[in-house]
Enzyme design. Sequence first.
Site, PDB file in Angstrom:
ATOM      1  N   ASP A   1       8.803 -17.292   7.791  1.00 35.21           N
ATOM      2  CA  ASP A   1       9.028 -15.932   7.416  1.00 35.21           C
ATOM      3  C   ASP A   1       7.861 -16.232   6.828  1.00 35.21           C
ATOM      4  O   ASP A   1       6.930 -15.992   6.163  1.00 35.21           O
ATOM      5  CB  ASP A   1      10.434 -15.351   6.371  1.00 35.21           C
ATOM      6  CG  ASP A   1       9.722 -14.036   6.308  1.00 35.21           C
ATOM      7  OD1 ASP A   1       9.442 -13.410   7.487  1.00 35.21           O
ATOM      8  OD2 ASP A   1      10.305 -13.164   5.092  1.00 35.21           O
TER       9      ASP A   1
ATOM     10  N   HIS B   1       2.408  -3.379   4.010  1.00 34.96           N
ATOM     11  CA  HIS B   1       3.455  -3.880   3.583  1.00 34.96           C
ATOM     12  C   HIS B   1       3.066  -4.535   1.397  1.00 34.96           C
ATOM     13  O   HIS B   1       3.665  -4.657   0.600  1.00 34.96           O
ATOM     14  CB  HIS B   1       4.906  -4.809   3.976  1.00 34.96           C
ATOM     15  CG  HIS B   1       5.684  -5.128   3.520  1.00 34.96           C
ATOM     16  ND1 HIS B   1       6.866  -3.975   2.663  1.00 34.96           N
ATOM     17  CD2 HIS B   1       5.611  -6.900   2.800  1.00 34.96           C
ATOM     18  CE1 HIS B   1       7.329  -5.255   1.646  1.00 34.96           C
ATOM     19  NE2 HIS B   1       6.952  -6.664   2.205  1.00 34.96           N
TER      20      HIS B   1
ATOM     21  N   GLU C   1      14.764  -5.593   4.663  1.00 38.86           N
ATOM     22  CA  GLU C   1      12.931  -5.521   5.140  1.00 38.86           C
ATOM     23  C   GLU C   1      12.983  -5.727   6.765  1.00 38.86           C
ATOM     24  O   GLU C   1      14.112  -6.812   8.056  1.00 38.86           O
ATOM     25  CB  GLU C   1      12.757  -6.897   4.915  1.00 38.86           C
ATOM     26  CG  GLU C   1      12.698  -6.845   3.450  1.00 38.86           C
ATOM     27  CD  GLU C   1      12.006  -8.218   3.237  1.00 38.86           C
ATOM     28  OE1 GLU C   1      11.194  -8.172   1.986  1.00 38.86           O
ATOM     29  OE2 GLU C   1      11.904  -9.841   3.428  1.00 38.86           O
TER      30      GLU C   1
ATOM     31  N   GLU D   1      12.206  -6.003  10.284  1.00 37.12           N
ATOM     32  CA  GLU D   1      11.342  -7.122  11.125  1.00 37.12           C
ATOM     33  C   GLU D   1      11.445  -7.540  11.850  1.00 37.12           C
ATOM     34  O   GLU D   1      12.624  -7.158  12.245  1.00 37.12           O
ATOM     35  CB  GLU D   1      11.407  -8.664   9.849  1.00 37.12           C
ATOM     36  CG  GLU D   1      11.212  -8.928   8.992  1.00 37.12           C
ATOM     37  CD  GLU D   1      10.990 -10.016   7.617  1.00 37.12           C
ATOM     38  OE1 GLU D   1      10.624 -11.170   8.679  1.00 37.12           O
ATOM     39  OE2 GLU D   1      11.029  -9.795   6.544  1.00 37.12           O
TER      40      GLU D   1
ATOM     41  N   ASP E   1      16.050  -9.524   7.292  1.00 35.87           N
ATOM     42  CA  ASP E   1      16.085 -10.047   6.581  1.00 35.87           C
ATOM     43  C   ASP E   1      16.368 -10.040   5.083  1.00 35.87           C
ATOM     44  O   ASP E   1      15.346  -9.612   4.470  1.00 35.87           O
ATOM     45  CB  ASP E   1      14.079 -11.070   6.333  1.00 35.87           C
ATOM     46  CG  ASP E   1      14.320 -12.364   5.310  1.00 35.87           C
ATOM     47  OD1 ASP E   1      15.080 -13.142   5.809  1.00 35.87           O
ATOM     48  OD2 ASP E   1      12.799 -12.760   5.172  1.00 35.87           O
TER      49      ASP E   1
ATOM     50  N   ARG F   1      16.311  -8.585  -4.270  1.00 35.20           N
ATOM     51  CA  ARG F   1      15.146  -7.809  -5.597  1.00 35.20           C
ATOM     52  C   ARG F   1      14.844  -8.324  -6.404  1.00 35.20           C
ATOM     53  O   ARG F   1      13.838  -8.717  -7.445  1.00 35.20           O
ATOM     54  CB  ARG F   1      14.629  -6.328  -5.050  1.00 35.20           C
ATOM     55  CG  ARG F   1      14.449  -6.079  -4.111  1.00 35.20           C
ATOM     56  CD  ARG F   1      13.365  -6.617  -3.035  1.00 35.20           C
ATOM     57  NE  ARG F   1      13.315  -6.134  -1.880  1.00 35.20           N
ATOM     58  CZ  ARG F   1      12.183  -6.534  -0.989  1.00 35.20           C
ATOM     59  NH1 ARG F   1      11.192  -7.429  -0.963  1.00 35.20           N
ATOM     60  NH2 ARG F   1      12.201  -6.121   0.564  1.00 35.20           N
TER      61      ARG F   1
ATOM     62  N   GLN G   1      15.065 -11.966  -6.649  1.00 36.23           N
ATOM     63  CA  GLN G   1      13.563 -12.550  -6.046  1.00 36.23           C
ATOM     64  C   GLN G   1      12.762 -12.999  -7.490  1.00 36.23           C
ATOM     65  O   GLN G   1      12.142 -12.798  -7.307  1.00 36.23           O
ATOM     66  CB  GLN G   1      13.031 -11.591  -5.340  1.00 36.23           C
ATOM     67  CG  GLN G   1      11.917 -12.791  -4.351  1.00 36.23           C
ATOM     68  CD  GLN G   1      11.522 -12.003  -3.059  1.00 36.23           C
ATOM     69  OE1 GLN G   1      12.572 -11.454  -2.634  1.00 36.23           O
ATOM     70  NE2 GLN G   1      10.305 -12.447  -2.549  1.00 36.23           N
TER      71      GLN G   1
ATOM     72  N   LYS H   1      16.570 -14.463  -1.101  1.00 37.92           N
ATOM     73  CA  LYS H   1      16.251 -14.664   1.332  1.00 37.92           C
ATOM     74  C   LYS H   1      17.320 -14.982   1.541  1.00 37.92           C
ATOM     75  O   LYS H   1      17.308 -14.989   2.646  1.00 37.92           O
ATOM     76  CB  LYS H   1      14.250 -15.147   0.746  1.00 37.92           C
ATOM     77  CG  LYS H   1      13.479 -13.680   0.546  1.00 37.92           C
ATOM     78  CD  LYS H   1      14.020 -12.675   0.291  1.00 37.92           C
ATOM     79  CE  LYS H   1      13.042 -12.611   1.839  1.00 37.92           C
ATOM     80  NZ  LYS H   1      12.836 -11.124   2.460  1.00 37.92           N
TER      81      LYS H   1
ATOM     82  N   THR I   1      20.182 -14.016   6.578  1.00 41.81           N
ATOM     83  CA  THR I   1      19.619 -13.279   7.947  1.00 41.81           C
ATOM     84  C   THR I   1      20.149 -12.640   9.488  1.00 41.81           C
ATOM     85  O   THR I   1      20.436 -13.459   9.903  1.00 41.81           O
ATOM     86  CB  THR I   1      17.908 -13.989   8.037  1.00 41.81           C
ATOM     87  OG1 THR I   1      17.185 -14.693   6.475  1.00 41.81           O
ATOM     88  CG2 THR I   1      16.937 -13.301   8.544  1.00 41.81           C
TER      89      THR I   1
ATOM     90  N   GLU J   1       9.690   0.342  -1.123  1.00 40.84           N
ATOM     91  CA  GLU J   1       8.560   0.677  -0.203  1.00 40.84           C
ATOM     92  C   GLU J   1       8.943   2.404  -0.460  1.00 40.84           C
ATOM     93  O   GLU J   1       8.587   3.365  -1.310  1.00 40.84           O
ATOM     94  CB  GLU J   1       8.059   0.286   0.750  1.00 40.84           C
ATOM     95  CG  GLU J   1       7.596  -1.110   0.313  1.00 40.84           C
ATOM     96  CD  GLU J   1       7.338  -1.733   2.126  1.00 40.84           C
ATOM     97  OE1 GLU J   1       5.629  -1.661   2.208  1.00 40.84           O
ATOM     98  OE2 GLU J   1       7.625  -1.904   2.047  1.00 40.84           O
TER      99      GLU J   1
END
Length: 414
Positions: free
Chosen positions: A126, A133, A198, A200, A232, A236, A239, A252, A256, A363
């Site tokens: 990844d 971002h 996420e 992606e 993905d 949070r 992490q 993570k 996925t 975000e």
Amino acid sequence: MSFVPVDPDSDFPIQNLPYGIFSTANNPRHRIGVAIGDYVLDLSQVAELFSGPVLSSQREVFLQETLNCFMSLGRPAWSEARASLQRILSKDEAVLRDNAALKASALVPQRDVIMHLPAKIGDYTDFYSSREHATNVGTMFRGPENALMPNWLHLPVGYHGRASSVVVSGTPVLRPQGQTKPEDKPPVFGPCRLLDFELEMAFFVGPGNPLGEPIPVAKAHEHIFGMVLMNDWSARDIQKWEYVPLGPFLGKSFSTTVSPWVVTMDALQPFVQANPVQDPKPLPYLVHDDPYSFDINLSVGIKPDKSDSESIVCRSNFKYMYWTMKQQLAHHSVTGCNMNPGDLLASGTISGKTPESFGSMLELSWKGTKPISLDNGETRKFIQDGDDVIMRGHCQGNGYRIGFGTCTGKILPA
């Protein structure tokens, strides 16, 4: 045009022809299929129709249960297969159109298929290649003056993900549990409270490279088979506590999600864009002048449990990426790291300059300080149990679209 009916708004016209792996209730064997309109063309049923100079001696690749062998053949085989498929499915070609028995066995309604992962994924990497971002996240945690780390504008930052937990669209996602660290308190164990998507995209590697032989950036496109949508998922709070000093791990690795249809680079070529201006100029091994950015419209919707409506919370575009796929692949292999057919390399979260284009709830809600309103009156800061997250992507042509289908996952309680 194809003799198979294709709605103008379909993701899968004859200009697309993405590859996937499917089975059916009455035939559980995994098979290679190509999407055309509302149907799947079973390539195991039409393998003998591939009569070109490359594939006439390689037809067994269409009898496999994954795309790895076909991916490994390289661009001449991929282009020949695309031309053959467009001929076989053309309204002016009788070989399938007028063969009722073959048509009945080879064209399977999409409503009757079960989709599987397109390839056996040996390794998954990844990247972190959206400048917007990276700037947004850096601003939240380090302030605007230190938003980008010193290396970010010089190389495509990435990390090795967990290939075993890559799942196909539609697979439920269990809310992960792990260690988190409340403010001014010792760490605790429990369900993730800040679960995020996420947005992606990712590409599958075709031919690999021997150990010790890097892939030059000028030839990197010869090793890129095609692209999928990717969610993905990110825990949070897990992490945040774990990632220093070695980066993402359990936050993570739990899941996925990828879309099942692999859209080829040949299908995406009409939508190529100029590469972003990169300042400072990268080192020579990362420099390429040929355009390799793509205009792919992306969106993310959230459908709460027991709700009939889906709310679009993000509209973005793959063209916002700072580092190209060619640069990512060249950088990944520059040490001599060997890539293999079916390896999966992801873009990292795709965000643009406007708030609606931000590709994560982190975000969109700006670290939970701005609740996002949904169409049914609910709000979200992060993803709740029962939420369906639905990602879509397409390129808009003149009277047709090249689509990726959907990439979906529903969150189940821990």
